[in-house]
Scaffold this active site. Structure first.
Site, short mmCIF file in Angstrom:
data_model
loop_
_atom_site.label_atom_id
_atom_site.label_comp_id
_atom_site.label_asym_id
_atom_site.label_seq_id
_atom_site.Cartn_x
_atom_site.Cartn_y
_atom_site.Cartn_z
N HIS A 83 7.89 22.89 136.78
CA HIS A 83 7.16 21.99 137.69
C HIS A 83 7.50 22.30 139.14
CE1 HIS A 83 5.63 17.94 139.05
NE2 HIS A 83 6.51 18.19 140.01
N GLU A 84 8.78 22.49 139.40
CA GLU A 84 9.20 22.78 140.77
C GLU A 84 8.75 24.18 141.21
OE1 GLU A 84 10.14 20.44 142.54
OE2 GLU A 84 10.54 19.01 140.93
N HIS A 95 5.43 24.04 142.73
CA HIS A 95 5.40 23.70 144.16
C HIS A 95 5.86 24.88 145.01
CE1 HIS A 95 4.49 19.56 143.44
NE2 HIS A 95 5.64 19.29 142.84
#
Length: 433
Positions: free
Chosen positions: A25-26, A29
């Site tokens: 998920h990170e 980003h």
């Protein structure tokens, strides 16, 4: 393996899967942020004390003590005070809310060097900001799709078959489900017809039966009329005629509705049928709708969870923390009555569902969730585009710092919810049986 080891294996597999999902998920980003030229100074999985870290280029990568979380530090998420350059954000402010924004800006720019100013996040065009912030939830949704596909295209989907697993001894109203038969309960029609576990129903009233759903709907529509049932037992074709009865049952199309329908008294066996990609999309679409509804009912469900903290019965449909989810995974893998395929199927779908929930939950348009930043970027695009159409000065970046009080309030609520869920998952967990 012993039951304890299987339980631990299931719990660890789920927690590791969640940790990997958070890490990815990170990355969702970080990767677009770097591609768009923003400066990323930190990438960490977890919160709390740093256990390990290393620096590669301008980014520090590491793991912290509590791995169920993570963050990416992108410089310049907040714009400077109006009229100030990033390097001189030092003016004092009055008013509590204004001071919150001022303090946040001061912390944001404490380590910003003059040469970093062109690469600050707030300077990106609105659509790049939206892509960076949507990258995390998009990764979770992609993980969910891959996991669903991996299960449905290889193992298959668990489907009810037309082979009988259980024959009811009597007809019990749905409101009293779970109790044993009483002397005055009517004998179930299937029992009268001498249907047995292992029988495969081939036809109903002369119509070929190809699925459990078709059979179930035919039985319900039959009311208390005679039904001719063709079935196969030990390789031989048989037929029997019996009157179905009418009982109160939950509607197949509306789970909140109870209706009087035809009743036979058989339950199906379940088997795996491999599916195509279209099934994956359809199933994920249906689950997306269900997940959005679940998110909408979260406040109500949290009330139930809070009551469960004080001894009330815990519903199986109440939300769980990672602690509770790992316990359920442990119960699944330690169940002696299920096959290895069943265990892999259930735990994988559980991890897929959790990723779907995390992805959709993060899209809620409230700070500090990703959806709050996405909403700010979209509003910036709309506002700047409208100014261009009217040939007015471009307003520039949306100042998300003005929404920090909301972010702190939402963050506090999420923290309290997390603490309650972990506590209740320890003292009054969701159990499969």
């Amino acid at each position: 393996m012993t039951t304890a080891l299987l339980y631990a294996l299931g719990a660890v597999v789920l927690l590791v899967g969640l940790a990997i999902s958070i890490a990815l998920h990170e990355v969702g980003h970080m990767y677009p942020a770097k591609k768009f030229g923003a400066k990323v100074t930190q990438y960490f999985v977890g919160f709390g004390r740093t256990l390990w870290s290393t620096k590669r280029g301008e980014t520090e990568y590491g793991v912290k003590a509590f791995p169920l979380g993570g963050f990416v530090k992108i410089q310049g998420m907040l714009p400077p005070n109006p009229g100030d350059e990033p390097s001189v954000v030092r003016k004092s402010n009055t008013g509590m809310l204004t001071q919150l924004a001022f303090d946040a800006r001061s912390a944001e720019y404490e380590h910003v060097a003059p040469e970093d100013e062109p690469r600050l996040f707030y300077r990106l065009v609105w659509w790049k900001k939206a892509i960076v912030m949507a990258g995390g939830p998009a990764v979770n949704l992609a993980i969910a799709f891959v996991l669903f596909a991996a299960v449905f295209l290889t193992i298959g989907a668990s489907m009810a078959t037309t082979t009988v697993a259980v024959v009811s001894d009597c007809a019990i109203p749905s409101a009293e489900a779970g109790r044993k038969c009483a002397a005055d309960d009517p004998v179930a029609p299937a029992k009268q017809a001498d249907l047995q576990p292992g029988d495969t129903i081939m036809s109903f009233n002369g119509t070929e039966v190809t699925s459990w759903d078709q059979l179930s709907r035919a039985i319900r529509a039959n009311g208390d009329a005679p039904a001719t049932i063709g079935y196969e037992r030990d390789g031989s074709s048989e037929s029997v005629t019996v009157n179905t009865s009418v009982e109160a049952r939950t509607s197949l199309d509306d789970p909140d509705k109870v209706e009087n329908v035809g009743f036979l008294g058989v339950a199906p066996t379940r088997g795996y049928e491999r599916q195509d990609v279209g099934f994956v999309f359809t199933t994920m679409g249906d689950m997306t709708v269900q997940t959005i509804k679940a998110i909408g009912s979260l406040p109500e469900k949290m009330v139930e969870v809070t009551k469960a903290a004080f001894g009330a019965e815990r519903g199986q449909d109440t939300p769980m923390s990672p602690v509770g989810a790992s316990r359920v995974a442990g119960e699944i893998t330690s169940d002696d009555e299920t096959t290895v395929t069943d265990k892999v199927y259930s735990v994988t779908l559980m991890l897929a569902s959790l990723n779907l929930f995390v992805g959709l939950f993060n899209l809620i348009p409230l700070l500090p969730l990703d959806g709050g930043h996405i909403a700010g970027a979209l509003w910036e695009g709309i506002r700047n585009g409208w100014a261009r159409l009217r040939r007015r000065p471009i307003p520039g970046p949306v100042d998300v710092a003005t929404m920090l009080p909301v972010a702190y309030a939402v963050g506090a609520v999420l923290l309290v919810m997390g603490v309650i869920l972990v506590y209740v998952d320890i003292v009054n967990p969701v159990r499969l049986s």
